[in-house]
Write a protein that holds these residues in place. Structure first.
Motif, mmCIF file in Angstrom:
data_model
loop_
_atom_site.group_PDB
_atom_site.id
_atom_site.type_symbol
_atom_site.label_atom_id
_atom_site.label_comp_id
_atom_site.label_asym_id
_atom_site.label_seq_id
_atom_site.Cartn_x
_atom_site.Cartn_y
_atom_site.Cartn_z
ATOM 1 N N SER A 151 -17.518 -18.883 13.396
ATOM 2 C CA SER A 151 -16.316 -18.651 12.599
ATOM 3 C C SER A 151 -16.335 -17.260 11.979
ATOM 4 C CB SER A 151 -16.216 -19.688 11.473
ATOM 5 O OG SER A 151 -16.115 -20.998 11.970
ATOM 6 N N LEU A 152 -15.155 -16.737 11.759
ATOM 7 C CA LEU A 152 -14.958 -15.500 11.020
ATOM 8 C C LEU A 152 -13.674 -15.650 10.219
ATOM 9 C CD1 LEU A 152 -15.664 -12.598 13.550
ATOM 10 C CD2 LEU A 152 -17.015 -13.151 11.526
ATOM 11 N N LYS A 153 -13.613 -14.921 9.102
ATOM 12 C CA LYS A 153 -12.377 -14.879 8.317
ATOM 13 C C LYS A 153 -11.972 -13.434 8.145
ATOM 14 C CE LYS A 153 -10.130 -16.651 4.167
ATOM 15 N NZ LYS A 153 -10.291 -17.485 2.955
ATOM 16 N N LEU A 154 -10.821 -13.104 8.681
ATOM 17 C CA LEU A 154 -10.269 -11.765 8.552
ATOM 18 C C LEU A 154 -9.365 -11.684 7.336
ATOM 19 C CD1 LEU A 154 -9.266 -11.027 12.269
ATOM 20 C CD2 LEU A 154 -11.493 -10.777 11.150
ATOM 21 N N SER A 155 -9.339 -10.502 6.727
ATOM 22 C CA SER A 155 -8.447 -10.240 5.602
ATOM 23 C C SER A 155 -7.613 -9.009 5.899
ATOM 24 C CB SER A 155 -9.248 -10.010 4.322
ATOM 25 O OG SER A 155 -10.020 -11.132 3.977
ATOM 26 N N CYS A 156 -6.428 -8.991 5.359
ATOM 27 C CA CYS A 156 -5.522 -7.846 5.492
ATOM 28 C C CYS A 156 -4.915 -7.613 4.117
ATOM 29 C CB CYS A 156 -4.442 -8.128 6.520
ATOM 30 S SG CYS A 156 -3.138 -6.879 6.591
ATOM 31 N N THR A 157 -5.264 -6.489 3.519
ATOM 32 C CA THR A 157 -4.778 -6.175 2.175
ATOM 33 C C THR A 157 -3.808 -5.006 2.238
ATOM 34 O OG1 THR A 157 -6.816 -6.977 1.182
ATOM 35 C CG2 THR A 157 -5.444 -5.538 -0.157
ATOM 36 N N ALA A 158 -2.698 -5.151 1.543
ATOM 37 C CA ALA A 158 -1.675 -4.115 1.499
ATOM 38 C C ALA A 158 -1.831 -3.286 0.236
ATOM 39 C CB ALA A 158 -0.285 -4.735 1.555
ATOM 40 N N SER A 159 -1.581 -1.984 0.367
ATOM 41 C CA SER A 159 -1.616 -1.097 -0.785
ATOM 42 C C SER A 159 -0.590 0.002 -0.601
ATOM 43 C CB SER A 159 -3.008 -0.488 -0.961
ATOM 44 O OG SER A 159 -3.337 0.321 0.159
ATOM 45 N N GLY A 160 -0.234 0.643 -1.717
ATOM 46 C CA GLY A 160 0.698 1.757 -1.636
ATOM 47 C C GLY A 160 2.126 1.294 -1.501
ATOM 48 N N GLY A 161 3.053 2.054 -2.017
ATOM 49 C CA GLY A 161 4.464 1.729 -1.875
ATOM 50 C C GLY A 161 4.833 0.437 -2.577
ATOM 51 N N THR A 162 5.958 -0.068 -2.231
ATOM 52 C CA THR A 162 6.449 -1.329 -2.766
ATOM 53 C C THR A 162 6.215 -2.404 -1.720
ATOM 54 O OG1 THR A 162 8.143 -0.206 -4.056
ATOM 55 C CG2 THR A 162 8.430 -2.569 -3.648
ATOM 56 N N PHE A 163 5.444 -3.401 -2.089
ATOM 57 C CA PHE A 163 5.117 -4.438 -1.124
ATOM 58 C C PHE A 163 6.249 -5.445 -1.073
ATOM 59 C CE2 PHE A 163 2.414 -6.284 1.836
ATOM 60 C CZ PHE A 163 2.281 -7.643 1.609
ATOM 61 N N ASP A 164 7.292 -5.066 -0.363
ATOM 62 C CA ASP A 164 8.464 -5.907 -0.181
ATOM 63 C C ASP A 164 8.320 -6.562 1.174
ATOM 64 O OD1 ASP A 164 12.055 -5.290 -0.185
ATOM 65 O OD2 ASP A 164 10.876 -7.082 -0.587
ATOM 66 N N ASN A 165 7.976 -7.833 1.171
ATOM 67 C CA ASN A 165 7.464 -8.457 2.384
ATOM 68 C C ASN A 165 8.319 -9.631 2.828
ATOM 69 O OD1 ASN A 165 5.776 -8.962 4.483
ATOM 70 N ND2 ASN A 165 4.026 -9.573 3.250
ATOM 71 N N ASP A 166 8.579 -9.700 4.112
ATOM 72 C CA ASP A 166 9.297 -10.828 4.698
ATOM 73 C C ASP A 166 8.314 -11.762 5.403
ATOM 74 O OD1 ASP A 166 11.848 -11.309 7.234
ATOM 75 O OD2 ASP A 166 11.423 -12.429 5.414
ATOM 76 N N LYS A 193 -2.407 -11.221 -4.565
ATOM 77 C CA LYS A 193 -3.318 -10.176 -4.108
ATOM 78 C C LYS A 193 -2.749 -9.359 -2.960
ATOM 79 C CE LYS A 193 -7.529 -12.685 -5.427
ATOM 80 N NZ LYS A 193 -8.820 -13.259 -4.943
ATOM 81 N N SER A 194 -1.541 -9.680 -2.535
ATOM 82 C CA SER A 194 -0.918 -8.982 -1.391
ATOM 83 C C SER A 194 -1.855 -8.995 -0.187
ATOM 84 C CB SER A 194 -0.556 -7.527 -1.764
ATOM 85 O OG SER A 194 0.369 -7.496 -2.819
ATOM 86 N N THR A 195 -2.480 -10.117 0.028
ATOM 87 C CA THR A 195 -3.488 -10.236 1.074
ATOM 88 C C THR A 195 -3.165 -11.394 2.003
ATOM 89 O OG1 THR A 195 -5.208 -9.293 -0.336
ATOM 90 C CG2 THR A 195 -5.941 -10.588 1.544
ATOM 91 N N THR A 196 -3.374 -11.162 3.268
ATOM 92 C CA THR A 196 -3.185 -12.173 4.306
ATOM 93 C C THR A 196 -4.529 -12.432 4.960
ATOM 94 O OG1 THR A 196 -0.979 -11.266 4.700
ATOM 95 C CG2 THR A 196 -1.849 -12.781 6.352
ATOM 96 N N TYR A 197 -4.779 -13.694 5.304
ATOM 97 C CA TYR A 197 -6.055 -14.080 5.887
ATOM 98 C C TYR A 197 -5.845 -14.716 7.267
ATOM 99 C CZ TYR A 197 -7.355 -13.722 0.964
ATOM 100 O OH TYR A 197 -7.545 -13.278 -0.324
ATOM 101 N N LEU A 198 -6.897 -14.627 8.074
ATOM 102 C CA LEU A 198 -6.916 -15.362 9.330
ATOM 103 C C LEU A 198 -8.292 -16.004 9.448
ATOM 104 C CD1 LEU A 198 -5.274 -16.039 11.895
ATOM 105 C CD2 LEU A 198 -6.515 -14.179 13.039
#
Length: 130
Positions: free
Chosen positions: A17-32, A76-81
């Protein structure tokens, strides 16, 4: 300008198993929505999973259904897999991608397209090998 940074990749044995993370930074985190894609050596980038940011609805590629789980932490503006039961064919560079709001309604399956997303991370390598 939003920047997406992936982490958590590495070398793992088949079945691991592995867990990936994706963190956003900078700008305005306006997310769909956020998506994960992967690119195996010599192949095109392919859809893995997606999650809508407000409702948390998810959709997976058939090849990972039941083994991978996408989630997000809006604070946290973070997405995981979370990737379980990894196979050799899961090897590749994994990219996260962000879709900004553009209005309108669409089925979640529409988010499998690479051209639906506006920002991309640099990718993290996942290697499944014994």
């Amino acid at each position: 300008q939003v920047q997406l940074v992936e982490s958590g990749g590495g070398l793992v044995q088949p079945g691991g198993s592995l867990k990936l993370s994706c963190t956003a930074s900078g700008g305005t985190f306006d997310n769909d929505a956020m998506g994960w894609f992967r690119q195996a050596p010599g192949k095109e980038r392919a859809f893995v999973a997606t999650i809508t940011w407000s409702g948390g609805n998810t959709y997976y590629a058939d090849s990972v259904q039941g083994r991978f789980t996408i989630s997000r932490d809006t604070a946290k503006s973070t997405t995981y897999l979370q990737m379980n039961g990894l196979k050799a064919e899961d090897t590749g560079v994994y990219y996260c991608a962000q879709r900004r709001p553009r209005g309108g309604a669409y089925p979640i399956t529409w988010l499998t397209g690479i051209d639906r997303y506006h920002y991309w991370g640099q990718g993290t390598q996942v290697t499944v090998s014994s």
